[in-house]
Design a protein around this motif. Structure first.
Motif, PDB file in Angstrom:
ATOM      1  N   SER A 154       0.829  -1.105  -0.005  1.00  0.00           N
ATOM      2  CA  SER A 154       0.016  -0.032   0.027  1.00  0.00           C
ATOM      3  C   SER A 154       0.974   0.974   0.102  1.00  0.00           C
ATOM      4  O   SER A 154       0.848   1.921   0.886  1.00  0.00           O
ATOM      5  N   THR A 155       1.716   1.371  -1.305  1.00  0.00           N
ATOM      6  CA  THR A 155       2.716   2.412  -1.194  1.00  0.00           C
ATOM      7  C   THR A 155       2.269   3.609  -1.008  1.00  0.00           C
ATOM      8  O   THR A 155       2.699   4.712  -0.385  1.00  0.00           O
ATOM      9  N   TYR A 156       0.845   3.943  -1.534  1.00  0.00           N
ATOM     10  CA  TYR A 156       0.487   5.194  -1.719  1.00  0.00           C
ATOM     11  C   TYR A 156      -1.043   5.465  -1.245  1.00  0.00           C
ATOM     12  O   TYR A 156      -1.701   4.411  -1.137  1.00  0.00           O
ATOM     13  N   SER A 181       0.450  -0.032  -5.764  1.00  0.00           N
ATOM     14  CA  SER A 181      -1.038   0.174  -5.195  1.00  0.00           C
ATOM     15  C   SER A 181      -1.220   1.116  -4.120  1.00  0.00           C
ATOM     16  O   SER A 181      -0.391   1.511  -3.332  1.00  0.00           O
ATOM     17  N   THR A 182      -2.689   1.578  -3.956  1.00  0.00           N
ATOM     18  CA  THR A 182      -2.904   2.412  -2.776  1.00  0.00           C
ATOM     19  C   THR A 182      -3.183   1.551  -1.669  1.00  0.00           C
ATOM     20  O   THR A 182      -3.724   0.433  -2.128  1.00  0.00           O
ATOM     21  N   ALA A 183      -3.627   2.123  -0.552  1.00  0.00           N
ATOM     22  CA  ALA A 183      -4.204   1.628   0.510  1.00  0.00           C
ATOM     23  C   ALA A 183      -5.465   1.090   0.330  1.00  0.00           C
ATOM     24  O   ALA A 183      -6.090   0.145   0.561  1.00  0.00           O
ATOM     25  N   TYR A 195       5.203   1.431   2.492  1.00  0.00           N
ATOM     26  CA  TYR A 195       4.893   2.781   2.642  1.00  0.00           C
ATOM     27  C   TYR A 195       5.926   3.695   1.718  1.00  0.00           C
ATOM     28  O   TYR A 195       7.389   3.605   2.102  1.00  0.00           O
ATOM     29  N   SER A 196       5.237   4.640   1.100  1.00  0.00           N
ATOM     30  CA  SER A 196       6.069   5.578   0.466  1.00  0.00           C
ATOM     31  C   SER A 196       6.850   6.588   1.340  1.00  0.00           C
ATOM     32  O   SER A 196       6.027   6.776   2.442  1.00  0.00           O
TER      33      SER A 196
END
Length: 304
Positions: free
Chosen positions: A234-236, A250-252, A272-273
């Motif tokens: 969930s990087t972004y 992917s987003t969260a 995480y970013s």
């Protein structure tokens, strides 16, 4: 029930920060320990987690980006310094094999243990490891380089015999295996004793899916349906969805959509970013779609 634990060693992404280490986890199941990914700093995190280096039997590398594999050669070197003799199995995309061989020739002279490399086809979902208690499958993902996740599945156990019932009905020892397999028992008088009265209920088999770097895949849920726990990158947040699309992350919220559609037990968020000082914004987005979402953090242990 035998332990099934997920030890979080690192849950950051490519850019190092003072808050998070690069990707790495240890899956502990029925006395065995397996590492997933091995970014920089993994050895230090093993020390902090008090995980014994000698108990790691295999390493699974999802893809060849540095934040997922730069720590591997250092860890192998340390195993040599510690006098390891048990072989170490490494499961990874084919391109890592030659690089790892060259690194070991340069830095790992005189190892007293064998490093056995297993090529993983990242385009196929298939069993890549199996023993008496579990299987590990590759799960194809979509990233900028060949990449896959890993699905750890506990094998079902046989039920425990109720000794007092065996004695009460004078059931011979020779019938124990049949009863564990589900057979009823018939007394000399013709009474049928249902199997449920003779055995303890079986604990449901547990499973864990690790979905490393990947863009959102609407059909991914079909490959991991019903797992006990899912780790999904969930990087972004949704504020950076264009970055997610550009860099195949992917987003969260998208991770939560996979968890919801797969009907998993719980969702673990990570990778995480570095742009986020507080990952709770990611957790809040995920919980809008899937309530049983949790943020990973270094030194956390999730028990299944």
């Amino acid at each position: 029930m035998e332990p099934f634990k997920i030890h979080i060693l690192g849950c950051g992404s490519a850019l190092p920060t003072l808050r998070h280490y690069s990707s790495s986890q240890v899956v502990e199941i029925r006395g065995k320990q397996f590492m997933i990914d091995c970014g920089e700093g993994t050895q230090m995190q093993l020390r902090r987690s008090r995980i014994r280096f000698t108990k790691l039997s295999a390493v699974f590398i999802s893809h060849l980006h540095g934040d997922h594999c730069f720590g591997l050669i250092g860890m192998i070197s340390t195993f040599g310094l510690l006098g390891r003799t048990a072989k170490l199995d490494v499961y990874a995309p084919a391109a890592l094999e030659q690089m790892l061989d060259e690194q070991m020739r340069l830095y790992c002279h005189g190892l007293e243990f064998e490093v056995v490399f297993h090529v993983v086809d990242t385009t196929q979902q298939q069993v890549i490891y199996e023993d008496r208690s579990l299987t590990v499958e590759s799960v194809p993902l979509e990233h900028r380089v060949p990449c896959c996740g890993f699905l750890f599945k506990e094998k079902p156990t046989m039920p425990h015999i109720k000794r007092d019932m065996m004695d009460f009905y004078h059931i011979p020892v020779s019938q124990i295996y049949n009863i564990k397999g589900g057979a009823d028992w018939m007394t000399p008088e013709g009474e049928v004793i249902p199997n449920s009265r003779l055995v303890e209920p079986v604990e449901p088999a547990r499973s864990y899916a690790y979905c490393s770097d990947t863009r959102y895949i609407p059909t991914l849920y079909e490959r991991i349906k019903g797992v006990t726990a899912l780790y999904h990158e969930s990087t972004y947040g949704e504020d950076c969805i264009q970055h997610a699309e550009k860099y195949y992350h992917s987003t969260a919220l998208q991770a939560a959509m996979v968890a919801r559609d797969a009907q998993v037990g719980k969702l673990l968020l990570g990778h995480y970013s570095s742009r986020y000082e507080d990952e709770n914004v990611l957790l809040e987005e995920a919980k809008k779609v899937f309530e049983d979402s949790f943020l990973c953090d270094e030194q956390m242990i999730f028990e299944l």
